[in-house]
Enzyme design. Structure first.
Site, short mmCIF file in Angstrom:
data_model
loop_
_atom_site.label_atom_id
_atom_site.label_comp_id
_atom_site.label_asym_id
_atom_site.label_seq_id
_atom_site.Cartn_x
_atom_site.Cartn_y
_atom_site.Cartn_z
N PRO A 43 0.79 -1.23 0.00
CA PRO A 43 0.00 0.00 0.00
C PRO A 43 0.83 1.29 0.00
CG PRO A 43 -0.84 -1.52 1.65
CD PRO A 43 0.40 -2.13 1.09
N ARG A 50 4.72 11.23 -2.20
CA ARG A 50 4.42 10.94 -0.80
C ARG A 50 5.66 11.17 0.07
NH1 ARG A 50 4.58 4.81 1.32
NH2 ARG A 50 3.80 5.21 3.42
C1 DQA Z 1 8.20 1.47 3.97
C2 DQA Z 1 8.23 1.68 5.50
C3 DQA Z 1 6.86 1.43 6.10
O1 DQA Z 1 6.89 1.66 7.50
C4 DQA Z 1 5.85 2.39 5.50
O2 DQA Z 1 4.56 2.11 6.00
C5 DQA Z 1 5.85 2.36 4.01
C6 DQA Z 1 7.13 2.33 3.31
C7 DQA Z 1 9.55 1.84 3.32
O3 DQA Z 1 9.77 1.44 2.19
O4 DQA Z 1 10.35 2.54 3.94
O5 DQA Z 1 4.82 2.47 3.37
O6 DQA Z 1 7.95 0.11 3.71
#
Ligand code: DQA
Length: 155
Positions: free
Chosen positions: A15, A23
């Protein structure tokens, strides 16, 4: 997999990763998901691997993508986004996958908010690559290539 074809690596994005580039760029950088996939693809080609990528914002769909990787893929590289921190169904799906599993993150969740310090994926992954930004994508492919080479080495 053993029929002379390049081993398949399935790269899965969970997601909100479709929003990369827009983002929280201060956390995730300005590159888009397509840029990271292209870097992973390039490394896969260099390593003699085939790479397939899927992104979904839905937990059940991610679970099904792991199921589809069974018996077809040699490895799954998964950046599950926030599902990393609480999706036991993703944990169970990965536990049912026989090949190599690499957990991948752009940021370093351990250095962020406490809810990100738990990974339910970690226990069913061979290892994790986190905190190196986009560099993590080719690194994850390299890790897969090295582990596959070790597995097929005689002795
Ligand atoms: C993430 C880290 C996760 O905590 C966060 O919810 C993401 C991106 C990362 O690639 O750093 O959506 O997986």
């Amino acid at each position: 997999m053993s029929d002379g074809q390049a081993p398949l690596v399935v790269l899965l994005s969970g997601p909100n990763l479709d929003l990369l580039g827009e983002r929280q760029p201060e956390v995730y950088g300005r590159a888009q998901l397509a840029d990271h996939v292209a870097a992973a693809q390039e490394e896969a080609t260099r390593c003699g691997l085939e790479l397939e990528h899927h992104q979904t914002n839905h937990e059940g769909e991610l679970v099904e993508l792991v199921h589809e990787a069974r018996r077809r893929a040699a490895a799954v590289i998964v950046n599950a986004g926030a599902l990393t921190h609480y999706s036991w169904s993703l944990h169970d799906a990965l536990a049912a996958f026989d090949g190599i599993v690499v957990e991948l993150h752009l940021s370093n969740p351990s250095a962020r908010e406490p809810f990100r310090h738990t990974s339910v994926v970690a226990g069913v992954a061979h290892g994790a690559i986190a905190g190196f930004g986009g560099l993590g994508y080719p690194l994850a492919v390299q890790a897969v290539a090295r582990l596959l080479a070790e597995r097929s080495a005689p002795g």
